[in-house]
Design a protein around this motif. Structure first.
Motif, PDB file in Angstrom:
ATOM      1  N   ILE A 173      25.366  20.364  10.912  1.00 34.61           N
ATOM      2  CA  ILE A 173      26.000  19.284  11.676  1.00 34.61           C
ATOM      3  C   ILE A 173      24.943  18.457  12.400  1.00 34.61           C
ATOM      4  CG2 ILE A 173      27.482  18.782  13.671  1.00 34.61           C
ATOM      5  CD1 ILE A 173      29.081  21.353  12.861  1.00 34.61           C
ATOM      6  N   VAL A 174      24.052  19.136  13.104  1.00 33.61           N
ATOM      7  CA  VAL A 174      23.000  18.451  13.866  1.00 33.61           C
ATOM      8  C   VAL A 174      22.052  17.704  12.929  1.00 33.61           C
ATOM      9  CG1 VAL A 174      20.993  18.805  15.352  1.00 33.61           C
ATOM     10  CG2 VAL A 174      23.130  20.016  15.832  1.00 33.61           C
ATOM     11  N   GLN A 175      21.716  18.327  11.819  1.00 28.27           N
ATOM     12  CA  GLN A 175      20.813  17.678  10.863  1.00 28.27           C
ATOM     13  C   GLN A 175      21.442  16.409  10.288  1.00 28.27           C
ATOM     14  OE1 GLN A 175      20.001  19.227   6.743  1.00 28.27           O
ATOM     15  NE2 GLN A 175      18.001  19.730   7.628  1.00 28.27           N
ATOM     16  N   THR A 176      22.700  16.513   9.874  1.00 31.47           N
ATOM     17  CA  THR A 176      23.402  15.361   9.295  1.00 31.47           C
ATOM     18  C   THR A 176      23.470  14.197  10.273  1.00 31.47           C
ATOM     19  OG1 THR A 176      24.768  16.729   7.831  1.00 31.47           O
ATOM     20  CG2 THR A 176      25.630  14.549   8.397  1.00 31.47           C
ATOM     21  N   LEU A 177      23.892  14.477  11.490  1.00 33.78           N
ATOM     22  CA  LEU A 177      24.062  13.408  12.473  1.00 33.78           C
ATOM     23  C   LEU A 177      22.721  12.856  12.961  1.00 33.78           C
ATOM     24  CD1 LEU A 177      27.082  14.821  14.506  1.00 33.78           C
ATOM     25  CD2 LEU A 177      27.076  12.958  12.839  1.00 33.78           C
ATOM     26  N   SER A 178      21.710  13.700  13.031  1.00 30.80           N
ATOM     27  CA  SER A 178      20.389  13.233  13.462  1.00 30.80           C
ATOM     28  C   SER A 178      19.760  12.312  12.419  1.00 30.80           C
ATOM     29  CB  SER A 178      19.461  14.422  13.730  1.00 30.80           C
ATOM     30  OG  SER A 178      19.921  15.175  14.831  1.00 30.80           O
ATOM     31  N   GLN A 179      20.015  12.593  11.157  1.00 27.71           N
ATOM     32  CA  GLN A 179      19.501  11.720  10.099  1.00 27.71           C
ATOM     33  C   GLN A 179      20.180  10.355  10.137  1.00 27.71           C
ATOM     34  OE1 GLN A 179      19.996  14.808   6.868  1.00 27.71           O
ATOM     35  NE2 GLN A 179      18.014  14.026   6.220  1.00 27.71           N
ATOM     36  N   GLU A 180      21.437  10.342  10.550  1.00 31.56           N
ATOM     37  CA  GLU A 180      22.168   9.076  10.647  1.00 31.56           C
ATOM     38  C   GLU A 180      21.859   8.339  11.944  1.00 31.56           C
ATOM     39  OE1 GLU A 180      26.215  10.206  10.210  1.00 31.56           O
ATOM     40  OE2 GLU A 180      25.965  10.930   8.168  1.00 31.56           O
ATOM     41  N   HIS A 181      21.512   9.101  12.980  1.00 27.59           N
ATOM     42  CA  HIS A 181      21.214   8.513  14.297  1.00 27.59           C
ATOM     43  C   HIS A 181      19.886   9.083  14.815  1.00 27.59           C
ATOM     44  CE1 HIS A 181      25.371   6.965  14.521  1.00 27.59           C
ATOM     45  NE2 HIS A 181      25.716   8.127  14.002  1.00 27.59           N
ATOM     46  N   ASN A 183      17.555   7.979  16.533  1.00 34.22           N
ATOM     47  CA  ASN A 183      17.182   7.643  17.910  1.00 34.22           C
ATOM     48  C   ASN A 183      17.965   8.455  18.941  1.00 34.22           C
ATOM     49  OD1 ASN A 183      15.358   5.658  17.044  1.00 34.22           O
ATOM     50  ND2 ASN A 183      16.970   4.104  16.956  1.00 34.22           N
ATOM     51  N   ARG A 184      18.884   9.290  18.443  1.00 34.90           N
ATOM     52  CA  ARG A 184      19.729  10.053  19.366  1.00 34.90           C
ATOM     53  C   ARG A 184      19.587  11.566  19.140  1.00 34.90           C
ATOM     54  NH1 ARG A 184      25.521   6.988  19.439  1.00 34.90           N
ATOM     55  NH2 ARG A 184      25.800   8.319  21.280  1.00 34.90           N
ATOM     56  N   ILE A 185      18.421  11.969  18.632  1.00 33.51           N
ATOM     57  CA  ILE A 185      18.193  13.391  18.343  1.00 33.51           C
ATOM     58  C   ILE A 185      18.362  14.248  19.597  1.00 33.51           C
ATOM     59  CG2 ILE A 185      16.469  15.112  17.686  1.00 33.51           C
ATOM     60  CD1 ILE A 185      15.326  13.169  15.699  1.00 33.51           C
ATOM     61  N   VAL A 186      17.761  13.829  20.691  1.00 27.53           N
ATOM     62  CA  VAL A 186      17.829  14.612  21.931  1.00 27.53           C
ATOM     63  C   VAL A 186      19.280  14.758  22.383  1.00 27.53           C
ATOM     64  CG1 VAL A 186      17.224  14.667  24.382  1.00 27.53           C
ATOM     65  CG2 VAL A 186      15.512  13.987  22.682  1.00 27.53           C
ATOM     66  N   GLU A 187      20.003  13.671  22.334  1.00 26.54           N
ATOM     67  CA  GLU A 187      21.409  13.672  22.738  1.00 26.54           C
ATOM     68  C   GLU A 187      22.234  14.617  21.861  1.00 26.54           C
ATOM     69  OE1 GLU A 187      25.001  10.347  22.761  1.00 26.54           O
ATOM     70  OE2 GLU A 187      22.910   9.688  22.781  1.00 26.54           O
ATOM     71  N   ILE A 188      21.993  14.551  20.559  1.00 26.21           N
ATOM     72  CA  ILE A 188      22.731  15.393  19.612  1.00 26.21           C
ATOM     73  C   ILE A 188      22.398  16.867  19.827  1.00 26.21           C
ATOM     74  CG2 ILE A 188      22.971  15.983  17.158  1.00 26.21           C
ATOM     75  CD1 ILE A 188      22.475  12.934  16.607  1.00 26.21           C
ATOM     76  N   MET A 189      21.104  17.165  19.964  1.00 28.22           N
ATOM     77  CA  MET A 189      20.684  18.548  20.199  1.00 28.22           C
ATOM     78  C   MET A 189      21.260  19.089  21.504  1.00 28.22           C
ATOM     79  SD  MET A 189      16.671  18.803  19.108  1.00 28.22           S
ATOM     80  CE  MET A 189      16.640  20.550  19.546  1.00 28.22           C
ATOM     81  N   THR A 190      21.194  18.279  22.539  1.00 27.47           N
ATOM     82  CA  THR A 190      21.681  18.715  23.851  1.00 27.47           C
ATOM     83  C   THR A 190      23.169  19.049  23.795  1.00 27.47           C
ATOM     84  OG1 THR A 190      20.019  17.368  24.997  1.00 27.47           O
ATOM     85  CG2 THR A 190      21.944  18.048  26.270  1.00 27.47           C
ATOM     86  N   SER A 191      23.942  18.199  23.143  1.00 28.83           N
ATOM     87  CA  SER A 191      25.384  18.448  23.023  1.00 28.83           C
ATOM     88  C   SER A 191      25.656  19.735  22.258  1.00 28.83           C
ATOM     89  CB  SER A 191      26.073  17.274  22.310  1.00 28.83           C
ATOM     90  OG  SER A 191      25.977  16.097  23.074  1.00 28.83           O
ATOM     91  N   ALA A 192      24.920  19.936  21.176  1.00 31.09           N
ATOM     92  CA  ALA A 192      25.127  21.124  20.345  1.00 31.09           C
ATOM     93  C   ALA A 192      24.735  22.402  21.080  1.00 31.09           C
ATOM     94  CB  ALA A 192      24.332  21.000  19.048  1.00 31.09           C
ATOM     95  N   LEU A 193      23.581  22.387  21.726  1.00 31.29           N
ATOM     96  CA  LEU A 193      23.086  23.599  22.391  1.00 31.29           C
ATOM     97  C   LEU A 193      23.855  23.915  23.669  1.00 31.29           C
ATOM     98  CD1 LEU A 193      19.237  23.193  21.849  1.00 31.29           C
ATOM     99  CD2 LEU A 193      20.869  24.539  20.534  1.00 31.29           C
ATOM    100  N   ASN A 194      24.359  22.897  24.334  1.00 31.08           N
ATOM    101  CA  ASN A 194      25.201  23.154  25.504  1.00 31.08           C
ATOM    102  C   ASN A 194      26.531  23.781  25.095  1.00 31.08           C
ATOM    103  OD1 ASN A 194      23.391  22.219  27.393  1.00 31.08           O
ATOM    104  ND2 ASN A 194      24.245  20.164  27.502  1.00 31.08           N
ATOM    105  N   ALA A 195      27.014  23.386  23.918  1.00 32.38           N
ATOM    106  CA  ALA A 195      28.292  23.914  23.434  1.00 32.38           C
ATOM    107  C   ALA A 195      28.138  25.323  22.874  1.00 32.38           C
ATOM    108  CB  ALA A 195      28.873  22.985  22.366  1.00 32.38           C
ATOM    109  N   VAL A 196      27.087  25.529  22.076  1.00 33.02           N
ATOM    110  CA  VAL A 196      26.867  26.833  21.436  1.00 33.02           C
ATOM    111  C   VAL A 196      25.383  27.192  21.566  1.00 33.02           C
ATOM    112  CG1 VAL A 196      27.226  28.200  19.349  1.00 33.02           C
ATOM    113  CG2 VAL A 196      28.673  26.210  19.770  1.00 33.02           C
ATOM    114  N   PRO A 197      24.991  27.805  22.672  1.00 32.89           N
ATOM    115  CA  PRO A 197      23.569  28.064  22.951  1.00 32.89           C
ATOM    116  C   PRO A 197      22.848  28.921  21.912  1.00 32.89           C
ATOM    117  CG  PRO A 197      24.901  28.360  24.928  1.00 32.89           C
ATOM    118  CD  PRO A 197      25.855  28.220  23.785  1.00 32.89           C
ATOM    119  N   PHE A 198      23.559  29.831  21.262  1.00 30.13           N
ATOM    120  CA  PHE A 198      22.868  30.776  20.374  1.00 30.13           C
ATOM    121  C   PHE A 198      22.412  30.170  19.048  1.00 30.13           C
ATOM    122  CE2 PHE A 198      27.381  31.270  19.231  1.00 30.13           C
ATOM    123  CZ  PHE A 198      27.328  31.186  17.848  1.00 30.13           C
ATOM    124  N   VAL A 199      22.673  28.884  18.819  1.00 26.85           N
ATOM    125  CA  VAL A 199      22.282  28.277  17.537  1.00 26.85           C
ATOM    126  C   VAL A 199      20.938  27.557  17.618  1.00 26.85           C
ATOM    127  CG1 VAL A 199      24.685  28.002  16.828  1.00 26.85           C
ATOM    128  CG2 VAL A 199      23.526  26.107  17.999  1.00 26.85           C
TER     129      VAL A 199
END
Length: 270
Positions: A173-181, A183-199
């Motif tokens: 999910i993070v890879q797909t969306l980061s490739q499309e956006h 410039n928003r890698i940090v934002e995408i990673m932060t959202s993902a890791l805040n939701a599910v820290p163990f990934v």
């Protein structure tokens, strides 16, 4: 009676296909005969009426719009998106059943169905994302892509809902969306890791595979968002090291993210 309804439904669909063909033929000749535009519109209206009648008879026959959608998808898979279009207009309160049945029966149309549902605003984008992923988890990348294209302003929530619904696919999910956006890698990673820290380690591995030049951003963000979980930090640093990030760079990134030198040495020693 059942056979009569089935035959009638088939006849209605045949008529619908005929009208669509007429509309397409008229459209192709529009440059030569401008007056055909009215004919095209009329044909489309007739097609929609026949599709609606066909769907309603299927619903009456099966006693469920979800079962009707599944049945139609099984016999006429090429018509599923147009049928979903009609179904969402005809039975808007049954959107959950319609979307779930359509995607489950015809996963290859997932992206189009999600886009259609979002455009029709039958529910919020995150709700549609969650429903679509539950209907067909293996098509999660298509779901988040469609959602992010339709409502990029809701990217954070799309990421959060997607990884919570299908945490095993968080890296994808993070890879797909980061490739499309990008410039928003940090934002995408932060959202993902805040939701599910163990990934964290999986997200780092997936991103470094496609963004090797963004190692600093990826590692710093992952360490920062996982700083309260020592085991996760250890795994993240180990993953980055195996991905080719040098020891010195790794230390630099980790300390920039707030990790002490002692904690870093302890982490990489493991």
């Amino acid at each position: 009676m059942l056979r009569t309804l089935t035959l009638l439904s088939a006849a209605l669909l045949a008529s619908q296909v005929s009208y669509v063909a007429m509309a397409q033929d008229a459209s192709s000749n529009e440059a030569i005969q401008p007056s055909t535009s009215a004919s095209v519109e009329k044909s489309v209206e007739e097609s929609n009426r026949f599709q609606t009648a066909f769907l309603k008879r299927q619903v009456d026959q099966t006693m469920s719009v979800g079962r009707a959608i599944s049945s139609i998808a099984g016999h006429y898979p090429q018509e599923i998106v147009s049928i979903v279009d009609i179904a969402l207009d005809t039975y808007p309160d049954k959107y959950r059943e319609i979307i779930f049945a359509a995607i489950s029966a015809q996963p290859s149309s997932t992206e189009e169905i999600v886009q259609l549902a979002i455009e029709k605003e039958v529910s919020s984008c995150p709700n549609i994302v969650q429903l679509a992923i539950k209907a067909e988890p293996t098509y999660v990348d298509f779901v988040v892509h469609a959602a992010a294209v339709s409502t990029p302003e809701e990217l954070d929530e799309i990421v959060r809902v997607a990884v919570l619904t299908q945490p095993d696919a968080a890296d994808s999910i993070v890879q797909t969306l980061s490739q499309e956006h990008p410039n928003r890698i940090v934002e995408i990673m932060t959202s993902a890791l805040n939701a599910v820290p163990f990934v964290g380690e999986y997200v780092v591995d997936a991103l470094l595979a496609v963004f090797p030049n963004e190692a600093q951003t990826v590692v710093e963000t992952a360490v920062r968002e996982s700083s309260e979980q020592r085991e996760q930090v250890i795994r993240i640093l180990s993953t980055a090291q195996h991905a080719g990030v040098t020891h010195d760079k790794l230390k630099e990134y980790a300390m920039s993210a707030g990790l002490s030198e002692e904690d870093f040495d302890s982490a990489v020693a493991n």
